[in-house]
Scaffold this active site. Sequence first.
Site, mmCIF file in Angstrom:
data_model
loop_
_atom_site.group_PDB
_atom_site.id
_atom_site.type_symbol
_atom_site.label_atom_id
_atom_site.label_comp_id
_atom_site.label_asym_id
_atom_site.label_seq_id
_atom_site.Cartn_x
_atom_site.Cartn_y
_atom_site.Cartn_z
ATOM 1 N N PRO A 231 -5.569 -0.120 10.509
ATOM 2 C CG PRO A 231 -4.156 -0.715 12.247
ATOM 3 C CD PRO A 231 -4.360 0.345 11.990
ATOM 4 C CB CYS A 232 -9.357 -2.409 8.136
ATOM 5 S SG CYS A 232 -8.491 -1.391 6.995
ATOM 6 C CG HIS A 233 -3.783 -2.676 5.562
ATOM 7 N ND1 HIS A 233 -3.585 -1.221 6.281
ATOM 8 C CD2 HIS A 233 -2.305 -2.504 6.001
ATOM 9 C CE1 HIS A 233 -2.794 -0.695 6.801
ATOM 10 N NE2 HIS A 233 -1.652 -1.853 6.866
#
Length: 152
Positions: free
Chosen positions: A120-122
Amino acid sequence: MMKANDIIFAEAIGCYIEIGYGSELRCVRFIKSKERLKEKKTRTASFELDEYFKGKRTDFSCAVDLSGLSPFAQKVLSEARNISYGRTVTYSELAERIGSRAFRAVGRALAINPAPIVIPCHRVVARNGMGGFSAGVDIKIRLLELEQKMHP
DNA sequence: AGCAGGTTTAGCG
DNA sequence: CGCTAAACCTGCT
């Protein structure tokens, strides 16, 4: 297992997602296509992603193939996986979690993230607001809105 | 070596 | 308060 590609349509963000498999989950990428593509789901990760975009799933069971990335990048990305659904963390905070002050290098590592969403880099944002996103900030915003909606 | 990157923070106008 | 400028690390040429 040999390599294969699945495609799903993510209605929440209005674009297609291509999922590449090697021996493990290898990559995830966004396709902004005008034409209607045919969905293909052959592996669990594809189904899990599909559920995620419908707001029915908050975590992923599959492992991601991080080989080929630098040790530092692997550290950053595996730590990023611990960020829970609906939460956001700043670049500097993520850096601290892996015992470093290299917030800027963290941004660099996230930028080469092979499998967005599953990793989940967002959910990593800048201290003063949004930060960037390799596939386009608009997608990042949509993803965060989706999670906000399901996790108020 | 040198530069640029999904930043940060301090300092000035 | 908004903007510029220097600084922190890592990975590529």
